[in-house]
Design an enzyme around this catalytic site. Sequence first.
Site, PDB file in Angstrom:
ATOM      1  N   TYR A 124       0.849  -1.191   0.000  1.00 50.81           N
ATOM      2  CA  TYR A 124       0.000   0.000   0.000  1.00 50.81           C
ATOM      3  C   TYR A 124       0.885   1.241   0.000  1.00 50.81           C
ATOM      4  O   TYR A 124       1.763   1.381   0.858  1.00 50.81           O
ATOM      5  CB  TYR A 124      -0.939   0.043   1.204  1.00 50.81           C
ATOM      6  CG  TYR A 124      -1.848   1.248   1.112  1.00 50.81           C
ATOM      7  CD1 TYR A 124      -2.945   1.232   0.260  1.00 50.81           C
ATOM      8  CD2 TYR A 124      -1.569   2.412   1.812  1.00 50.81           C
ATOM      9  CE1 TYR A 124      -3.760   2.346   0.118  1.00 50.81           C
ATOM     10  CE2 TYR A 124      -2.374   3.529   1.682  1.00 50.81           C
ATOM     11  CZ  TYR A 124      -3.469   3.496   0.827  1.00 50.81           C
ATOM     12  OH  TYR A 124      -4.266   4.609   0.675  1.00 50.81           O
ATOM     13  N   GLN A 186     -10.305   0.502   1.901  1.00 53.66           N
ATOM     14  CA  GLN A 186     -10.843  -0.381   0.864  1.00 53.66           C
ATOM     15  C   GLN A 186      -9.730  -1.070   0.069  1.00 53.66           C
ATOM     16  O   GLN A 186      -9.903  -2.198  -0.399  1.00 53.66           O
ATOM     17  CB  GLN A 186     -11.781   0.382  -0.077  1.00 53.66           C
ATOM     18  CG  GLN A 186     -11.179   1.542  -0.826  1.00 53.66           C
ATOM     19  CD  GLN A 186     -11.263   2.863  -0.067  1.00 53.66           C
ATOM     20  OE1 GLN A 186     -11.305   2.892   1.150  1.00 53.66           O
ATOM     21  NE2 GLN A 186     -11.281   3.968  -0.803  1.00 53.66           N
ATOM     22  N   ASN A 209      -2.991   6.400   6.611  1.00 56.46           N
ATOM     23  CA  ASN A 209      -3.673   7.164   7.648  1.00 56.46           C
ATOM     24  C   ASN A 209      -4.325   6.233   8.661  1.00 56.46           C
ATOM     25  O   ASN A 209      -4.146   5.015   8.623  1.00 56.46           O
ATOM     26  CB  ASN A 209      -4.693   8.128   7.024  1.00 56.46           C
ATOM     27  CG  ASN A 209      -5.775   7.392   6.241  1.00 56.46           C
ATOM     28  OD1 ASN A 209      -6.013   6.197   6.433  1.00 56.46           O
ATOM     29  ND2 ASN A 209      -6.445   8.113   5.362  1.00 56.46           N
ATOM     30  N   SER A 233       3.502   9.339  12.050  1.00 56.10           N
ATOM     31  CA  SER A 233       4.959   9.480  12.039  1.00 56.10           C
ATOM     32  C   SER A 233       5.450  10.206  13.288  1.00 56.10           C
ATOM     33  O   SER A 233       4.735  11.020  13.878  1.00 56.10           O
ATOM     34  CB  SER A 233       5.403  10.263  10.803  1.00 56.10           C
ATOM     35  OG  SER A 233       5.067   9.579   9.628  1.00 56.10           O
ATOM     36  N   GLN A 255       9.316  15.707  10.207  1.00 54.16           N
ATOM     37  CA  GLN A 255       8.303  14.747  10.631  1.00 54.16           C
ATOM     38  C   GLN A 255       6.972  15.429  10.903  1.00 54.16           C
ATOM     39  O   GLN A 255       5.904  14.883  10.625  1.00 54.16           O
ATOM     40  CB  GLN A 255       8.766  13.992  11.880  1.00 54.16           C
ATOM     41  CG  GLN A 255       9.850  12.974  11.610  1.00 54.16           C
ATOM     42  CD  GLN A 255       9.448  11.991  10.531  1.00 54.16           C
ATOM     43  OE1 GLN A 255       8.556  11.173  10.705  1.00 54.16           O
ATOM     44  NE2 GLN A 255      10.099  12.068   9.378  1.00 54.16           N
ATOM     45  N   HIS A 258       4.405  15.653   8.073  1.00 53.60           N
ATOM     46  CA  HIS A 258       3.714  14.448   7.585  1.00 53.60           C
ATOM     47  C   HIS A 258       2.210  14.544   7.795  1.00 53.60           C
ATOM     48  O   HIS A 258       1.425  14.169   6.926  1.00 53.60           O
ATOM     49  CB  HIS A 258       4.245  13.202   8.298  1.00 53.60           C
ATOM     50  CG  HIS A 258       5.354  12.517   7.563  1.00 53.60           C
ATOM     51  ND1 HIS A 258       5.180  11.941   6.336  1.00 53.60           N
ATOM     52  CD2 HIS A 258       6.644  12.308   7.896  1.00 53.60           C
ATOM     53  CE1 HIS A 258       6.325  11.407   5.927  1.00 53.60           C
ATOM     54  NE2 HIS A 258       7.229  11.627   6.857  1.00 53.60           N
ATOM     55  N   GLU A 322       9.835   5.976  16.531  1.00 52.05           N
ATOM     56  CA  GLU A 322      10.023   5.474  15.173  1.00 52.05           C
ATOM     57  C   GLU A 322      11.404   5.890  14.665  1.00 52.05           C
ATOM     58  O   GLU A 322      12.167   5.074  14.155  1.00 52.05           O
ATOM     59  CB  GLU A 322       8.935   6.060  14.271  1.00 52.05           C
ATOM     60  CG  GLU A 322       9.077   5.679  12.796  1.00 52.05           C
ATOM     61  CD  GLU A 322       8.104   6.428  11.914  1.00 52.05           C
ATOM     62  OE1 GLU A 322       7.904   5.984  10.765  1.00 52.05           O
ATOM     63  OE2 GLU A 322       7.552   7.465  12.333  1.00 52.05           O
ATOM     64  N   HIS A 323      11.715   7.173  14.788  1.00 46.97           N
ATOM     65  CA  HIS A 323      13.024   7.701  14.408  1.00 46.97           C
ATOM     66  C   HIS A 323      13.679   8.323  15.639  1.00 46.97           C
ATOM     67  O   HIS A 323      13.034   9.074  16.366  1.00 46.97           O
ATOM     68  CB  HIS A 323      12.898   8.792  13.340  1.00 46.97           C
ATOM     69  CG  HIS A 323      12.125   8.383  12.126  1.00 46.97           C
ATOM     70  ND1 HIS A 323      10.804   8.729  11.934  1.00 46.97           N
ATOM     71  CD2 HIS A 323      12.494   7.660  11.041  1.00 46.97           C
ATOM     72  CE1 HIS A 323      10.391   8.241  10.770  1.00 46.97           C
ATOM     73  NE2 HIS A 323      11.388   7.581  10.216  1.00 46.97           N
ATOM     74  N   ASP A 356      14.762   8.288   5.083  1.00 50.27           N
ATOM     75  CA  ASP A 356      13.491   8.303   4.370  1.00 50.27           C
ATOM     76  C   ASP A 356      13.672   8.049   2.871  1.00 50.27           C
ATOM     77  O   ASP A 356      12.766   7.535   2.221  1.00 50.27           O
ATOM     78  CB  ASP A 356      12.796   9.655   4.552  1.00 50.27           C
ATOM     79  CG  ASP A 356      11.856   9.663   5.745  1.00 50.27           C
ATOM     80  OD1 ASP A 356      11.684   8.603   6.378  1.00 50.27           O
ATOM     81  OD2 ASP A 356      11.301  10.731   6.056  1.00 50.27           O
ATOM     82  N   GLU A 410       3.912 -37.335  28.366  1.00 47.25           N
ATOM     83  CA  GLU A 410       2.810 -36.451  27.954  1.00 47.25           C
ATOM     84  C   GLU A 410       1.562 -37.251  27.559  1.00 47.25           C
ATOM     85  O   GLU A 410       0.582 -36.679  27.099  1.00 47.25           O
ATOM     86  CB  GLU A 410       3.248 -35.564  26.788  1.00 47.25           C
ATOM     87  CG  GLU A 410       4.276 -34.520  27.202  1.00 47.25           C
ATOM     88  CD  GLU A 410       4.568 -33.496  26.115  1.00 47.25           C
ATOM     89  OE1 GLU A 410       5.115 -32.425  26.453  1.00 47.25           O
ATOM     90  OE2 GLU A 410       4.236 -33.754  24.929  1.00 47.25           O
ATOM     91  N   HIS A 415       2.699 -40.818  19.384  1.00 46.41           N
ATOM     92  CA  HIS A 415       4.004 -40.187  19.171  1.00 46.41           C
ATOM     93  C   HIS A 415       5.129 -41.170  19.547  1.00 46.41           C
ATOM     94  O   HIS A 415       6.112 -41.327  18.826  1.00 46.41           O
ATOM     95  CB  HIS A 415       4.149 -38.926  20.032  1.00 46.41           C
ATOM     96  CG  HIS A 415       3.461 -37.719  19.493  1.00 46.41           C
ATOM     97  ND1 HIS A 415       2.101 -37.631  19.349  1.00 46.41           N
ATOM     98  CD2 HIS A 415       3.970 -36.526  19.062  1.00 46.41           C
ATOM     99  CE1 HIS A 415       1.786 -36.438  18.858  1.00 46.41           C
ATOM    100  NE2 HIS A 415       2.901 -35.755  18.675  1.00 46.41           N
TER     101      HIS A 415
END
Length: 429
Positions: A124, A186, A209, A233, A255, A258, A322-323, A356, A410, A415
């Site tokens: 995406y 979607q 988003n 971000s 940042q 964003h 994140e950064h 980036d 067990e 087994h």
Amino acid sequence: MKVFKNINQEKWEALTERQTINKDNLNQTVQAILNDVRLNGDKALKSYSKRFDKVDLKTFLVSKSEIDSANQLVTDELKQAINIAKQNIEAFHKAQFVDEAIIETTKGVQCWRKAVGIEKVGLYIPGGSAPLFSTVLMLGIPAILANCKEVILCTPANKQGKVSPAIVYTANLIGISKIYKIGGAQAIAAMAFGTETVPQMYKIFGPGNQFVTKAKELIQQSGIAIDMPAGPSEVLIIADTTGNPAYIAADLLSQAEHGADSQVILLSDKETVLTQSLIELEKQVVELPRAEIAKKALLNSKAILLKNINDCIKFSNLYAPEHLIIASDSASDYIDDIVNAGSVFLGNYSCESAGDYASGTNHTLPTNGFARSYSGVSLESFQKKITFQKLSIEGIKAIGPSIEIMAEAEELFAHKNAVTIRLKDVNNV
């Protein structure tokens, strides 16, 4: 930015909180979209394209002529820049291939792993106010290197039914030809469940988003793999007196622009560093085309004065950014102390923008504190590991009795019998 000075460690947790949204309404909205696409396929996708993107699409797949047109629309200067980034990202991700040895755990017992590319992956790519063609490189290159058999890309179209030429050009450059004009939750639904046009994928990657993020979270609950949980971000900067206030301000704004829900944090052990950086911030923000977005993000951002740089590192590990930028001539001294961060930038010349775009590291990273438990996207994100084992007669004789004892303990006697039946044969040879 809100300024906090000499905050006791017991109060740090409150300062690490991110902006919250109404999750109940978001859940309901996104779940409804997922259900609609799952039941109605392309019909639902066309409806959402009209509703959200204001475009009436007759077909979703970007055509060969549109790909050729994109090649003409992208400037030579941008093509050259994209190619430099492509080379560096390929070099960094190629180095992540690992040749795993065959291990003989016991005489006659061999065990090993093989990396296999995930067969079908969906990418995406946001394409609204900031069409992120750089993310095509970050996701597409490791997918191709991992030898994923089918790689598709979804990105929203504009009101004219066109996709960003830079996104189309970059996708085609690295070998992705299936580009669909679908955005938002979607698009995630289409790749997760499949429609008449869009094939179903096994794992879905990419930022977006709050609707895209929530859609990924919900499809994961349905058994579809995703790259990682994510949110808006963010960057955290630790600066000492050797940090450059103008650079610091520029990195904070990179940042903040964003989105209004982005968050930036500045930590220092010197009040003068905070003051000078905030003055620079005010100077630079008004010059930005996305100034209003950045200003909104800054309202939810913080500048924090702490006792020393070690406390700044501790706070950063708690926040798990994140950064993380360490704006200091001594940045490398703190490498061993960093345990929670998506990607780290050391020194005054290591701007976050490098990661980036073109340094080679991947910019698809965990946000919202998920760097405590998740890594950023890498070659391995597009692979799965299959284990193998091979036992000889000597091997089954060596470990068989232990297996029998454990299986019986067990109360799994089938087994045990799977070993016993073999041992009887080999012991009679």
